[in-house]
Design an enzyme around this catalytic site. Structure first.
Site, PDB file in Angstrom:
ATOM      1  N   HIS A  70      38.134  36.934  37.363  1.00 44.09           N
ATOM      2  CA  HIS A  70      38.019  37.622  36.058  1.00 44.09           C
ATOM      3  C   HIS A  70      36.706  37.264  35.342  1.00 44.09           C
ATOM      4  O   HIS A  70      36.716  36.672  34.258  1.00 44.09           O
ATOM      5  CB  HIS A  70      39.225  37.312  35.160  1.00 44.09           C
ATOM      6  CG  HIS A  70      39.450  38.387  34.113  1.00 44.09           C
ATOM      7  ND1 HIS A  70      40.689  38.691  33.601  1.00 44.09           N
ATOM      8  CD2 HIS A  70      38.575  39.221  33.488  1.00 44.09           C
ATOM      9  CE1 HIS A  70      40.562  39.655  32.692  1.00 44.09           C
ATOM     10  NE2 HIS A  70      39.283  39.984  32.612  1.00 44.09           N
ATOM     11  N   ARG A 119      42.388  45.802  34.636  1.00 43.82           N
ATOM     12  CA  ARG A 119      43.485  44.870  34.402  1.00 43.82           C
ATOM     13  C   ARG A 119      44.327  44.788  35.673  1.00 43.82           C
ATOM     14  O   ARG A 119      44.575  45.810  36.344  1.00 43.82           O
ATOM     15  CB  ARG A 119      44.367  45.326  33.234  1.00 43.82           C
ATOM     16  CG  ARG A 119      43.805  44.996  31.871  1.00 43.82           C
ATOM     17  CD  ARG A 119      43.727  43.489  31.603  1.00 43.82           C
ATOM     18  NE  ARG A 119      43.191  43.155  30.298  1.00 43.82           N
ATOM     19  CZ  ARG A 119      41.888  42.914  30.052  1.00 43.82           C
ATOM     20  NH1 ARG A 119      41.001  42.967  31.024  1.00 43.82           N
ATOM     21  NH2 ARG A 119      41.500  42.592  28.826  1.00 43.82           N
ATOM     22  N   GLU A 132      47.394  36.176  36.004  1.00 45.29           N
ATOM     23  CA  GLU A 132      46.260  35.233  36.051  1.00 45.29           C
ATOM     24  C   GLU A 132      46.640  33.906  35.397  1.00 45.29           C
ATOM     25  O   GLU A 132      47.361  33.923  34.402  1.00 45.29           O
ATOM     26  CB  GLU A 132      45.057  35.845  35.310  1.00 45.29           C
ATOM     27  CG  GLU A 132      44.565  37.100  35.988  1.00 45.29           C
ATOM     28  CD  GLU A 132      43.442  37.794  35.236  1.00 45.29           C
ATOM     29  OE1 GLU A 132      42.911  37.205  34.276  1.00 45.29           O
ATOM     30  OE2 GLU A 132      43.097  38.908  35.630  1.00 45.29           O
TER      31      GLU A 132
END
Ligand code: GLV
Length: 312
Positions: free
Chosen positions: A277, A230, A259
């Site tokens: 991601h 993360r 993000e």
């Protein structure tokens, strides 16, 4: 009439009709707020925050079936208070994510992206004995900050590369140690000794910002930082500064604090490989993630225990 459920619209093409049997689905696009109503289940993407306000708007909710292994986008305490079960999608994305961590390790160690950009730019002037020199992994130390399913899978892949493995974990992992020769250690030792430090812990108050100006200073100036966990584990400004000042060998990142915004200093920093991601982005993993999330909903609506409960 089936049970009224909210499912992320982006999952529609990954799901088969029989998986949705008995459900009256409202497909919820990522850019739309969570509606209110008498829905009994929600299957959100990891980009949707499901907190107290959202839960209050859904008074009939029985389950938040997160379509991700991480669940930091769900206020688990608020859910527990309201008696709402929370589930995630472990296991099915372990190999995909470990593979991607290794793609980042190799890309950073051997300057794969810089090499690709050089060729594509048309400015490559030919073989040169000192062009884009990287590091060999054999004999180097891989530090795994966290050795759950994904951390261990990254560690197992390090064995044929001849790496020595250090890992942190609340409890020893004897089977993992036997299979890989890994040694359990404190974070401070991992920071000091790792040539590659890979993060595999969830984002919780104790881990947020764990890679910061202070911990970065304890790392070898040649070390490579890998983050497929993360984004908020890392203080991005401090990381950018360490890279700018040559105090870190490189960084391979798949996740970011905010993000899809990526800190501009990080985007401009040298020796980085930055991915959007995509840790679990294989067709197999994504289909299985959607399937497990909906199977959790079906189980809870049948009155059975969920398959992969975070709690409840
Ligand atoms: C992806 O980041 C996940 O948590 O599944």
């Amino acid at each position: 009439m089936g049970h009224r459920v909210l499912i992320a619209a982006e999952l529609q093409r990954l799901l088969e009709a029989d998986q949705l049997a008995g459900l009256d689905v409202t497909w919820l696009p990522a850019d739309q707020p969570t509606p209110s109503g008498d829905y009994v289940a929600i299957v959100p993407l990891l980009s949707r925050w499901v907190g107290g306000t959202e839960l209050k708007r859904l008074p009939k909710l029985k389950i938040v079936a997160n379509c991700a292994v991480g669940h930091d986008n769900v206020d688990v305490v608020a859910a527990e208070i309201r008696g709402v079960k929370v589930t995630n999608t472990p296991d099915v994305l372990t190999d995909a994510t470990a593979d991607l961590a290794w793609a980042l390790i190799l890309a950073c160690a051997r300057q794969v992206v810089a090499g690709c950009e050089l060729v594509k730019s048309g400015t490559w002037t030919g073989w040169d004995p000192e062009l884009l020199l990287g590091i060999e992994l054999r004999g180097r130390t891989l530090g795994l900050f966290g050795a759950g399913r994904i951390g261990q899978a990254v560690g197992r892949r390090a064995v044929p590369f001849g790496m020595r493995i250090l890992y942190t974990a609340r409890n020893p992992r004897p089977e993992f140690e036997r299979a890989t020769g890994a040694v359990r250690a404190e974070l401070s030792r991992l920071l000091r000794e790792s040539d590659v430090l890979s993060l595999h812990v969830p984002s919780v108050p104790e881990t947020k910002g764990i890679i910061n100006a202070d911990t970065l200073r304890q790392m070898k100036p040649s070390a490579i930082l890998i983050n497929t966990a993360r984004g908020d584990l890392v203080r991005e400004e401090a990381l950018a500064q360490a890279l700018e000042q040559g105090r870190l060998g490189g960084a391979g990142l798949d996740v970011y604090t905010d993000e899809p915004t990526v800190h501009p200093r990080l985007r401009a920093a040298p020796r980085t490989v930055l991915l959007p991601h995509i840790g679990s982005a294989t067709a197999e993993a994504r289909r299985q993630m959607a399937a497990i999330a909906v199977a959790n909903v079906q189980a809870v609506l049948r009155g059975d225990p969920p398959l992969t409960a975070v709690f409840g």
